[in-house]
Scaffold this motif. Structure first.
Motif, PDB file in Angstrom:
ATOM      1  N   ASP A 123       0.823  -1.216   0.000  1.00 50.29           N
ATOM      2  CA  ASP A 123       0.000   0.000   0.000  1.00 50.29           C
ATOM      3  C   ASP A 123       0.854   1.263   0.000  1.00 50.29           C
ATOM      4  O   ASP A 123       0.392   2.328  -0.424  1.00 50.29           O
ATOM      5  CB  ASP A 123      -0.929   0.011   1.220  1.00 50.29           C
ATOM      6  CG  ASP A 123      -2.090  -0.972   1.069  1.00 50.29           C
ATOM      7  OD1 ASP A 123      -2.503  -1.219  -0.075  1.00 50.29           O
ATOM      8  OD2 ASP A 123      -2.579  -1.489   2.089  1.00 50.29           O
ATOM      9  N   GLN A 126      -1.433   6.979   4.930  1.00 50.40           N
ATOM     10  CA  GLN A 126      -2.381   6.704   6.008  1.00 50.40           C
ATOM     11  C   GLN A 126      -3.800   6.557   5.458  1.00 50.40           C
ATOM     12  O   GLN A 126      -4.560   5.682   5.902  1.00 50.40           O
ATOM     13  CB  GLN A 126      -2.338   7.831   7.048  1.00 50.40           C
ATOM     14  CG  GLN A 126      -1.015   7.951   7.784  1.00 50.40           C
ATOM     15  CD  GLN A 126      -0.757   6.794   8.747  1.00 50.40           C
ATOM     16  OE1 GLN A 126      -0.805   5.627   8.370  1.00 50.40           O
ATOM     17  NE2 GLN A 126      -0.484   7.126   9.989  1.00 50.40           N
ATOM     18  N   ASN A 127      -4.168   7.400   4.508  1.00 53.27           N
ATOM     19  CA  ASN A 127      -5.505   7.304   3.908  1.00 53.27           C
ATOM     20  C   ASN A 127      -5.684   6.001   3.139  1.00 53.27           C
ATOM     21  O   ASN A 127      -6.779   5.427   3.126  1.00 53.27           O
ATOM     22  CB  ASN A 127      -5.748   8.498   2.978  1.00 53.27           C
ATOM     23  CG  ASN A 127      -5.911   9.803   3.731  1.00 53.27           C
ATOM     24  OD1 ASN A 127      -6.269   9.807   4.913  1.00 53.27           O
ATOM     25  ND2 ASN A 127      -5.638  10.916   3.064  1.00 53.27           N
ATOM     26  N   GLN A 128      -4.606   5.530   2.493  1.00 57.14           N
ATOM     27  CA  GLN A 128      -4.670   4.259   1.783  1.00 57.14           C
ATOM     28  C   GLN A 128      -4.918   3.105   2.750  1.00 57.14           C
ATOM     29  O   GLN A 128      -5.701   2.192   2.466  1.00 57.14           O
ATOM     30  CB  GLN A 128      -3.364   4.031   1.010  1.00 57.14           C
ATOM     31  CG  GLN A 128      -3.261   2.693   0.289  1.00 57.14           C
ATOM     32  CD  GLN A 128      -4.244   2.536  -0.851  1.00 57.14           C
ATOM     33  OE1 GLN A 128      -4.841   3.513  -1.307  1.00 57.14           O
ATOM     34  NE2 GLN A 128      -4.436   1.312  -1.305  1.00 57.14           N
ATOM     35  N   ILE A 182      -6.460   3.373   5.629  1.00 52.25           N
ATOM     36  CA  ILE A 182      -7.835   3.525   6.114  1.00 52.25           C
ATOM     37  C   ILE A 182      -8.834   3.000   5.087  1.00 52.25           C
ATOM     38  O   ILE A 182      -9.845   2.378   5.441  1.00 52.25           O
ATOM     39  CB  ILE A 182      -8.121   5.007   6.455  1.00 52.25           C
ATOM     40  CG1 ILE A 182      -7.296   5.422   7.682  1.00 52.25           C
ATOM     41  CG2 ILE A 182      -9.603   5.234   6.714  1.00 52.25           C
ATOM     42  CD1 ILE A 182      -7.346   6.912   7.978  1.00 52.25           C
ATOM     43  N   LYS A 183      -8.559   3.235   3.806  1.00 55.55           N
ATOM     44  CA  LYS A 183      -9.440   2.721   2.753  1.00 55.55           C
ATOM     45  C   LYS A 183      -9.549   1.201   2.814  1.00 55.55           C
ATOM     46  O   LYS A 183     -10.581   0.635   2.452  1.00 55.55           O
ATOM     47  CB  LYS A 183      -8.921   3.144   1.375  1.00 55.55           C
ATOM     48  CG  LYS A 183      -9.115   4.610   1.042  1.00 55.55           C
ATOM     49  CD  LYS A 183      -8.548   4.929  -0.338  1.00 55.55           C
ATOM     50  CE  LYS A 183      -8.672   6.407  -0.658  1.00 55.55           C
ATOM     51  NZ  LYS A 183      -8.055   6.741  -1.976  1.00 55.55           N
ATOM     52  N   ARG A 184      -8.490   0.568   3.278  1.00 59.15           N
ATOM     53  CA  ARG A 184      -8.469  -0.906   3.333  1.00 59.15           C
ATOM     54  C   ARG A 184      -8.620  -1.428   4.759  1.00 59.15           C
ATOM     55  O   ARG A 184      -8.187  -2.526   5.082  1.00 59.15           O
ATOM     56  CB  ARG A 184      -7.167  -1.420   2.725  1.00 59.15           C
ATOM     57  CG  ARG A 184      -6.944  -1.019   1.270  1.00 59.15           C
ATOM     58  CD  ARG A 184      -5.744  -1.747   0.697  1.00 59.15           C
ATOM     59  NE  ARG A 184      -5.984  -3.164   0.608  1.00 59.15           N
ATOM     60  CZ  ARG A 184      -5.029  -4.101   0.668  1.00 59.15           C
ATOM     61  NH1 ARG A 184      -3.772  -3.745   0.866  1.00 59.15           N
ATOM     62  NH2 ARG A 184      -5.320  -5.376   0.568  1.00 59.15           N
ATOM     63  N   LYS A 185      -9.264  -0.623   5.609  1.00 51.67           N
ATOM     64  CA  LYS A 185      -9.374  -1.005   7.024  1.00 51.67           C
ATOM     65  C   LYS A 185     -10.173  -2.298   7.215  1.00 51.67           C
ATOM     66  O   LYS A 185      -9.871  -3.086   8.118  1.00 51.67           O
ATOM     67  CB  LYS A 185     -10.002   0.124   7.837  1.00 51.67           C
ATOM     68  CG  LYS A 185     -11.418   0.505   7.450  1.00 51.67           C
ATOM     69  CD  LYS A 185     -11.909   1.659   8.304  1.00 51.67           C
ATOM     70  CE  LYS A 185     -13.333   2.064   7.919  1.00 51.67           C
ATOM     71  NZ  LYS A 185     -13.803   3.206   8.747  1.00 51.67           N
ATOM     72  N   GLU A 186     -11.166  -2.525   6.358  1.00 52.16           N
ATOM     73  CA  GLU A 186     -11.938  -3.767   6.479  1.00 52.16           C
ATOM     74  C   GLU A 186     -11.069  -4.981   6.165  1.00 52.16           C
ATOM     75  O   GLU A 186     -11.189  -6.024   6.803  1.00 52.16           O
ATOM     76  CB  GLU A 186     -13.154  -3.714   5.549  1.00 52.16           C
ATOM     77  CG  GLU A 186     -14.188  -2.679   5.968  1.00 52.16           C
ATOM     78  CD  GLU A 186     -15.406  -2.682   5.065  1.00 52.16           C
ATOM     79  OE1 GLU A 186     -15.442  -3.512   4.110  1.00 52.16           O
ATOM     80  OE2 GLU A 186     -16.316  -1.870   5.288  1.00 52.16           O
ATOM     81  N   TYR A 187     -10.201  -4.830   5.172  1.00 50.10           N
ATOM     82  CA  TYR A 187      -9.289  -5.930   4.833  1.00 50.10           C
ATOM     83  C   TYR A 187      -8.348  -6.211   5.997  1.00 50.10           C
ATOM     84  O   TYR A 187      -8.182  -7.375   6.410  1.00 50.10           O
ATOM     85  CB  TYR A 187      -8.479  -5.576   3.585  1.00 50.10           C
ATOM     86  CG  TYR A 187      -7.347  -6.549   3.316  1.00 50.10           C
ATOM     87  CD1 TYR A 187      -7.583  -7.770   2.709  1.00 50.10           C
ATOM     88  CD2 TYR A 187      -6.037  -6.240   3.709  1.00 50.10           C
ATOM     89  CE1 TYR A 187      -6.552  -8.672   2.477  1.00 50.10           C
ATOM     90  CE2 TYR A 187      -4.999  -7.136   3.479  1.00 50.10           C
ATOM     91  CZ  TYR A 187      -5.263  -8.348   2.866  1.00 50.10           C
ATOM     92  OH  TYR A 187      -4.235  -9.239   2.649  1.00 50.10           O
TER      93      TYR A 187
END
Length: 344
Positions: A197, A239-241, A243-248
């Protein structure tokens, strides 16, 4: 054109140049002082002119395939399958060239006879070898980082020289707890995912200098890092990237990784080091100070700290800066003023 598109265009240009040179070399070898056994005869100068059309054409196709592999193929399929796909692509190259040559040159001969006439396999082998060589050269370039291969070949790093750079030390927060909870294998896989990421930082003109355990060192040329506050935007973009994949990350590792960072700018020495394993290395107090600044993030409960030197060069209203205490960092005699950064 943003940096990501510039990078794509650079790959296509490199492949176009490589294939053009490859076709010119083939034209000279097969067209000067030799006689073809097959129906296609190499007239050297005519073949060289054709190389300036065929080279960019196949370079563009090959370059686009490389871009797709780097941006979408990595970690989605195994390396072995990537190699197999590249071989299939090379075979498709050969078939395309055969069809084009047959349409242009063949007379009173079937496609099957044309494809397998004497001397044809040498050309097929050459084309596949060129494609594999181009891919291998690209992998070496990726390993060295940011087109340093060409500079290394030119000997630019043989003699130490000074450059003005920005350094960021980026470290995983609570790494020990993550390692104990996940175990070595799952922890290593999480680090792999995080560093995958981290690729978003190329949009901020950053170069990934080194991976050291769960820490990464990013560098910028001074003007590149200051432009549009790239050196700060890279941190928040990463950091935003995540967060975008926080579910993963929640499903795979039951956490959302968070990184802390320290930045500094200044003059460093860059040179080629090593005898049996070559590496481009940076030396200087600028690097040591950046590492020391990053080590203070936990103490001050801040995610991003920068030196006063860098603070004075940044001109932005997008970020807020909070002056911290003047510190005597380990290994430093003079006090260093540190600023915490936050998004406005």
């Amino acid at each position: 054109m943003n940096f990501k598109n510039k990078r794509r265009w650079q790959i296509i240009k490199q492949y176009g140049l490589g294939w053009t040179l490859a076709f010119i070399f083939l034209s000279i070898v097969r067209g000067e002082g030799t006689r073809e056994l097959g129906s296609v005869q190499f007239e050297m100068w005519k073949a060289i002119l054709n190389a300036f059309f065929m080279g960019p054409l196949f370079g563009s196709i090959s370059g686009l395939a490389q871009i797709l592999m780097e941006e979408h193929g990595y970690k989605r399929i195994s390396f072995r399958k990537l190699i197999l796909l590249r071989l299939i692509f090379a075979v498709a190259f050969v078939i395309t060239i055969v069809l084009l040559a047959f349409a242009i040159h063949a007379e009173n001969i079937s496609l099957w006879q044309f494809a397998f006439e004497p001397g044809s396999f040498a050309i097929y082998f050459y084309i596949i070898s060129v494609d594999i060589f181009m891919v291998s050269l690209r992998q070496v370039n990726l390993f060295l980082g940011n087109n340093n291969l060409w500079q290394l070949l030119k000997g630019n790093f043989y003699t130490p020289r000074e450059e003005e750079r920005i350094f960021m030390f980026l470290d995983l927060q609570s790494s020990t707890q993550h390692a104990e909870r996940l175990g070595h294998i799952r922890y290593s896989k999480m680090i792999q995912d995080c560093f995958d990421d981290l690729g978003v930082v190329i949009e901020n003109e950053s170069e990934i200098y080194q991976y050291v355990g769960d820490e990464v060192i990013l560098i910028w040329r001074l003007e590149d890092g200051l432009r549009n506050q790239n050196c700060l935007e890279a941190y928040y973009g990463f950091q935003n990237q995540l967060i975008k994949r926080k579910e993963y990350y929640a499903s795979q590792y039951e956490c959302l990784p968070h990184f802390k960072a320290g930045l500094n700018e200044g003059v460093v020495t860059v040179t080629e080091v090593g005898k049996y394993k070559k590496e481009i290395a940076y030396h200087g107090d600028t690097i040591n100070t950046a590492a020391r600044i990053q080590s203070k993030c936990n103490e001050y409960k801040k995610e991003l700290l920068i030196s006063e030197n860098l603070y004075k060069r940044l001109k932005t209203e997008k970020f807020g800066f909070e002056k911290q205490d003047e510190l005597i960092l380990k290994g430093k005699q003079q006090k260093v003023t540190i600023y915490a950064v936050c998004q406005n």
